[in-house]
Design an enzyme around this catalytic site. Structure first.
Site, PDB file in Angstrom:
ATOM      1  N   LYS A  96       1.277   4.281   7.122  1.00  0.00           N
ATOM      2  CA  LYS A  96       0.488   5.202   6.305  1.00  0.00           C
ATOM      3  C   LYS A  96       1.026   6.630   6.442  1.00  0.00           C
ATOM      4  CE  LYS A  96      -2.729   2.439   4.639  1.00  0.00           C
ATOM      5  NZ  LYS A  96      -1.985   1.211   4.969  1.00  0.00           N
ATOM      6  N   SER A 125       0.818  -1.214   0.000  1.00  0.00           N
ATOM      7  CA  SER A 125       0.000   0.000   0.000  1.00  0.00           C
ATOM      8  C   SER A 125       0.853   1.266   0.000  1.00  0.00           C
ATOM      9  CB  SER A 125      -0.940   0.012   1.209  1.00  0.00           C
ATOM     10  OG  SER A 125      -0.221   0.133   2.414  1.00  0.00           O
TER      11      SER A 125
END
Length: 250
Positions: free
Chosen positions: A205, A168
């Protein structure tokens, strides 16, 4: 300690260095401080002794002689005590003197399952996963250790490593990378962090703050961002630390 002060003067004279020059190199304002030190009127911390050794181009042991080894052991115990939140007496019982002999002042004991081994204080654990609700120091899933620059530890900062899983955050972070994370409960907008989302394992993230909304932004466009309304620290979003380094094996 008199040997220390005599040696400071001896090596200063050998280096044809004035007291004023030595004062400037070791962080003192004027020569009078050096004069007092050379007379043995000022106590020096281990860090200051190391600073004098650097300025004079010698090893700290050359300044302290036979007193150097015992000072190193005592400071190793203090580092251990601070790391484990024990007092020095308990550390002395926990790890007896013969195991500390010869260990540098930046030495600690790292726990690896049921075994205890000596590792540098700047040696941090690398975790495969960080499960929800478990403190960093209690996690047993340690995949290895990495050394970081000792200067990073100044000010009591603490770090851990985490293996990247998934893609991701590709292309900046790739699966199998090791990231070095500085532990802290909040961050600046735009920083990449290790976070827990809704009580799940830690994930990686980019954190973007937009007023009352916090966005967890993947770097891979194939993944959607996650939005949280409310401040960081809500039960659904926990920041564990900020990524400061990536290590990748080719």
């Amino acid at each position: 300690m008199l040997e220390l002060y005599k040696n400071i003067k001896k090596f200063r004279v050998q280096n044809d260095m004035s007291q004023a020059e030595l004062a400037k190199l070791t962080g003192y304002t004027d020569r009078s401080s050096i004069a007092k030190i050379e007379k043995g009127l000022v106590d020096l911390s281990l860090s200051k002794i190391e600073a004098f050794a650097d300025a004079l181009g010698v090893d700290p042991g050359d300044l302290m002689g036979d007193e150097w080894e015992s000072s190193v052991v005592d400071n190793a115990r203090l580092d251990l005590a601070e790391h484990f939140n024990y007092d020095a007496f308990n550390i002395a019982k926990f790890q007896d003197a013969e195991h500390l002999d010869g260990i540098s002042a930046h030495t600690m004991v790292c726990e690896n399952r049921s075994e205890y081994t000596t590792k540098p204080l700047n040696c941090i654990p690398i975790y495969g996963t960080i499960p929800a609700g478990i403190p960093i120091t209690a996690i047993q899933d340690i995949e290895g250790y990495e050394e970081i620059d000792p200067s990073m530890l100044r000010g009591g900062k603490q770090y851990f490593g985490l293996k990247v899983k998934g893609n991701s955050m590709y292309p900046m972070f790739m699966e199998g990378d090791t990231i070095i994370v500085r532990q802290q409960p909040d961050c600046e907008s735009g920083q990449v962090c290790a976070v827990r989302v809704n009580g799940d394992d830690a994930t990686l993230k980019k954190v973007i703050k937009q007023g009352a909304t916090t966005v967890l932004q993947p770097l891979n466009p194939e993944y959607e961002p996650i939005f949280f309304v409310g401040s960081v620290g809500e039960p659904s979003l926990e920041i564990m630390g900020v990524v400061v380094e990536i290590r990748r094996k080719l």
